[in-house]
Design a protein around this motif. Structure first.
Motif, PDB file in Angstrom:
ATOM      1  N   GLU A  33       0.828  -1.205   0.000  1.00  0.00           N
ATOM      2  CA  GLU A  33       0.000   0.000   0.000  1.00  0.00           C
ATOM      3  C   GLU A  33       0.862   1.255   0.000  1.00  0.00           C
ATOM      4  O   GLU A  33       0.582   2.217  -0.729  1.00  0.00           O
ATOM      5  CB  GLU A  33      -0.922   0.008   1.211  1.00  0.00           C
ATOM      6  CG  GLU A  33      -1.844   1.217   1.253  1.00  0.00           C
ATOM      7  CD  GLU A  33      -2.610   1.348   2.558  1.00  0.00           C
ATOM      8  OE1 GLU A  33      -3.851   1.377   2.505  1.00  0.00           O
ATOM      9  OE2 GLU A  33      -1.971   1.442   3.619  1.00  0.00           O
ATOM     10  N   ASN A  36       2.391   1.747  -3.510  1.00  0.00           N
ATOM     11  CA  ASN A  36       1.484   2.025  -4.631  1.00  0.00           C
ATOM     12  C   ASN A  36       1.305   3.528  -4.821  1.00  0.00           C
ATOM     13  O   ASN A  36       1.100   4.259  -3.851  1.00  0.00           O
ATOM     14  CB  ASN A  36       0.118   1.384  -4.385  1.00  0.00           C
ATOM     15  CG  ASN A  36       0.129  -0.115  -4.612  1.00  0.00           C
ATOM     16  OD1 ASN A  36       1.072  -0.663  -5.191  1.00  0.00           O
ATOM     17  ND2 ASN A  36      -0.912  -0.800  -4.160  1.00  0.00           N
ATOM     18  N   SER A  38      -0.459   7.072  -5.650  1.00  0.00           N
ATOM     19  CA  SER A  38      -1.802   7.589  -5.395  1.00  0.00           C
ATOM     20  C   SER A  38      -2.594   7.651  -6.700  1.00  0.00           C
ATOM     21  O   SER A  38      -2.067   8.024  -7.751  1.00  0.00           O
ATOM     22  CB  SER A  38      -1.717   8.988  -4.783  1.00  0.00           C
ATOM     23  OG  SER A  38      -3.010   9.583  -4.717  1.00  0.00           O
ATOM     24  N   GLU A  40      -5.356   9.481  -6.857  1.00  0.00           N
ATOM     25  CA  GLU A  40      -6.245  10.615  -6.609  1.00  0.00           C
ATOM     26  C   GLU A  40      -6.601  11.376  -7.881  1.00  0.00           C
ATOM     27  O   GLU A  40      -7.762  11.715  -8.110  1.00  0.00           O
ATOM     28  CB  GLU A  40      -5.590  11.572  -5.602  1.00  0.00           C
ATOM     29  CG  GLU A  40      -6.428  12.810  -5.310  1.00  0.00           C
ATOM     30  CD  GLU A  40      -5.741  13.748  -4.337  1.00  0.00           C
ATOM     31  OE1 GLU A  40      -6.339  14.803  -4.043  1.00  0.00           O
ATOM     32  OE2 GLU A  40      -4.619  13.440  -3.871  1.00  0.00           O
ATOM     33  N   TYR A  42      -5.889  10.390 -11.148  1.00  0.00           N
ATOM     34  CA  TYR A  42      -5.600   9.616 -12.358  1.00  0.00           C
ATOM     35  C   TYR A  42      -6.526   9.940 -13.531  1.00  0.00           C
ATOM     36  O   TYR A  42      -6.174   9.774 -14.697  1.00  0.00           O
ATOM     37  CB  TYR A  42      -5.605   8.117 -12.056  1.00  0.00           C
ATOM     38  CG  TYR A  42      -6.950   7.426 -12.070  1.00  0.00           C
ATOM     39  CD1 TYR A  42      -7.601   7.109 -13.264  1.00  0.00           C
ATOM     40  CD2 TYR A  42      -7.571   7.033 -10.887  1.00  0.00           C
ATOM     41  CE1 TYR A  42      -8.812   6.448 -13.286  1.00  0.00           C
ATOM     42  CE2 TYR A  42      -8.783   6.370 -10.892  1.00  0.00           C
ATOM     43  CZ  TYR A  42      -9.400   6.073 -12.093  1.00  0.00           C
ATOM     44  OH  TYR A  42     -10.604   5.425 -12.112  1.00  0.00           O
ATOM     45  N   SER A 100      -5.826   4.209 -14.728  1.00  0.00           N
ATOM     46  CA  SER A 100      -4.751   5.149 -14.396  1.00  0.00           C
ATOM     47  C   SER A 100      -3.567   5.019 -15.336  1.00  0.00           C
ATOM     48  O   SER A 100      -2.680   5.875 -15.356  1.00  0.00           O
ATOM     49  CB  SER A 100      -4.280   4.929 -12.953  1.00  0.00           C
ATOM     50  OG  SER A 100      -3.523   3.739 -12.833  1.00  0.00           O
ATOM     51  N   LYS A 203      -8.163   9.723  -2.831  1.00  0.00           N
ATOM     52  CA  LYS A 203      -7.015  10.441  -2.268  1.00  0.00           C
ATOM     53  C   LYS A 203      -6.562   9.830  -0.943  1.00  0.00           C
ATOM     54  O   LYS A 203      -5.488  10.164  -0.436  1.00  0.00           O
ATOM     55  CB  LYS A 203      -7.331  11.917  -2.088  1.00  0.00           C
ATOM     56  CG  LYS A 203      -8.380  12.246  -1.040  1.00  0.00           C
ATOM     57  CD  LYS A 203      -8.630  13.757  -1.008  1.00  0.00           C
ATOM     58  CE  LYS A 203      -9.705  14.132  -0.006  1.00  0.00           C
ATOM     59  NZ  LYS A 203      -9.987  15.590   0.006  1.00  0.00           N
ATOM     60  N   PHE A 204      -7.375   8.920  -0.389  1.00  0.00           N
ATOM     61  CA  PHE A 204      -7.020   8.262   0.864  1.00  0.00           C
ATOM     62  C   PHE A 204      -6.652   6.802   0.601  1.00  0.00           C
ATOM     63  O   PHE A 204      -7.283   6.136  -0.210  1.00  0.00           O
ATOM     64  CB  PHE A 204      -8.180   8.324   1.857  1.00  0.00           C
ATOM     65  CG  PHE A 204      -8.558   9.712   2.271  1.00  0.00           C
ATOM     66  CD1 PHE A 204      -7.721  10.459   3.091  1.00  0.00           C
ATOM     67  CD2 PHE A 204      -9.750  10.293   1.833  1.00  0.00           C
ATOM     68  CE1 PHE A 204      -8.066  11.748   3.479  1.00  0.00           C
ATOM     69  CE2 PHE A 204     -10.105  11.572   2.224  1.00  0.00           C
ATOM     70  CZ  PHE A 204      -9.251  12.310   3.038  1.00  0.00           C
ATOM     71  N   LYS A 205      -5.654   6.316   1.300  1.00  0.00           N
ATOM     72  CA  LYS A 205      -5.232   4.932   1.148  1.00  0.00           C
ATOM     73  C   LYS A 205      -6.310   3.999   1.700  1.00  0.00           C
ATOM     74  O   LYS A 205      -7.073   4.370   2.601  1.00  0.00           O
ATOM     75  CB  LYS A 205      -3.901   4.703   1.867  1.00  0.00           C
ATOM     76  CG  LYS A 205      -2.725   5.390   1.184  1.00  0.00           C
ATOM     77  CD  LYS A 205      -1.409   5.028   1.835  1.00  0.00           C
ATOM     78  CE  LYS A 205      -0.231   5.697   1.123  1.00  0.00           C
ATOM     79  NZ  LYS A 205      -0.096   5.250  -0.272  1.00  0.00           N
ATOM     80  N   CYS A 245     -10.500  12.118   6.720  1.00  0.00           N
ATOM     81  CA  CYS A 245     -11.149  11.037   5.978  1.00  0.00           C
ATOM     82  C   CYS A 245     -12.521  10.719   6.575  1.00  0.00           C
ATOM     83  O   CYS A 245     -13.488  10.487   5.848  1.00  0.00           O
ATOM     84  CB  CYS A 245     -10.251   9.802   5.981  1.00  0.00           C
ATOM     85  SG  CYS A 245     -10.854   8.449   4.954  1.00  0.00           S
TER      86      CYS A 245
END
Length: 287
Positions: A33, A36, A38, A40, A42, A100, A203-205, A245
């Protein structure tokens, strides 16, 4: 001050939990994770498709599979065409990863989504839907050869790496740390599924989305404390780190009933999901 010893959340007597390997498995997920990129922004590489089209596609994929299952039951066809939770989250992840990296035309959007569903089912499920059945729910918009070609294209683009840390794998672990009951589990999954159609959530994992969904669910159910040391240990987030979040997820929760893309809301109104979509959202998160 002596630090409180926290209980284990693993059952070493249950061999299906492979508790001796669980730390290594989740360390792989955490490292992957973090590595990888982001997703956000793409969608900026796409010319012919939009974030709204992505949301509509994901909403349709969930809705179409449930509708098709009902048809099969009416016709007394003895197999299920249903999304396991694992398959749902992997499908969305594969879709986003591919989009993406590759520009597509809007007339390919549905084909990419259906093929992502096919691949996710092959990877996660005991069985996978037949290609002709996937084509049928697209109103015969594509051919078998087109779907097989897209399957090869996605696998080649993603370098056959399908073992990705989706929100589902983190949710399983965090819910154990939350020592959850069925109602909390269903509410947390409802909140995380509301995020699937929203590009803003990218935008958040995945781990942060799951931690935040559990936090909002616990607040909504008035569980005290809303965030525990056991959750902090296994989710690796403190309460102040999940605030932004959690605010986003609460906003999605408030808008779910009147949202245009409401298949998840309808799904979680059902008794087999504890009817959690009917629970009134918080006015605001605790200060």
């Amino acid at each position: 001050m002596k630090q409180e010893k926290l209980p284990s959340i693993d059952d070493s007597c249950n061999h299906l939990e492979v508790s001796e390997y669980v730390d290594e498995i989740y360390q792989y997920y955490w490292v992957t994770e973090a590595q990888n990129p982001s997703l956000e922004n793409y969608m900026t590489i796409q010319i012919d498709i939009t974030p709204q089209m992505r949301g509509i596609l994901i909403n349709w994929l969930i809705e179409a599979t449930f509708a098709y299952q009902v048809v099969l039951l009416v016709l007394q066809v003895h197999f299920k065409f249903d999304l396991m939770q694992e398959t749902l989250y992997l499908m969305v992840s594969l879709l986003d990863q591919y989009l993406s990296l590759v520009k597509i035309n809007k007339n390919e959007m549905q084909l990419v989504g259906l093929t992502a569903l096919l691949l996710a089912s092959k990877y996660e499920d005991f069985w996978h839907p037949r290609i002709k059945d996937l084509i049928s729910i697209s109103a015969e918009s594509y051919t078998r050869d087109q779907m097989l070609g897209m399957e090869k294209a996605i696998l080649k683009t993603l370098k056959f790496r399908l073992n990705v840390p989706t929100p589902y794998v983190f949710m399983l672990r965090f819910l154990k740390a939350a020592q959850s009951d069925t109602k909390l589990e269903h509410l947390a999954f409802y909140l995380i599924e509301l995020c699937l159609v929203e590009c803003e959530a990218l935008k958040f994992k995945p781990s942060l989305l799951c931690a935040s969904a559990i936090y909002v669910a616990r607040c909504t159910l008035q569980m005290n404390p809303a965030w525990t040391p056991l959750l902090g240990k296994h989710a690796r987030y403190e309460q102040n780190q999940i605030r932004d979040c959690a605010e986003m997820i609460l906003r999605f929760h408030k808008g779910a009933r009147t949202a245009l893309l409401n298949v998840t809301y309808e799904k979680y109104l059902r008794p087999d999901h504890s009817g959690v979509a009917a629970i009134k959202p918080l006015g605001q998160l605790p200060v």
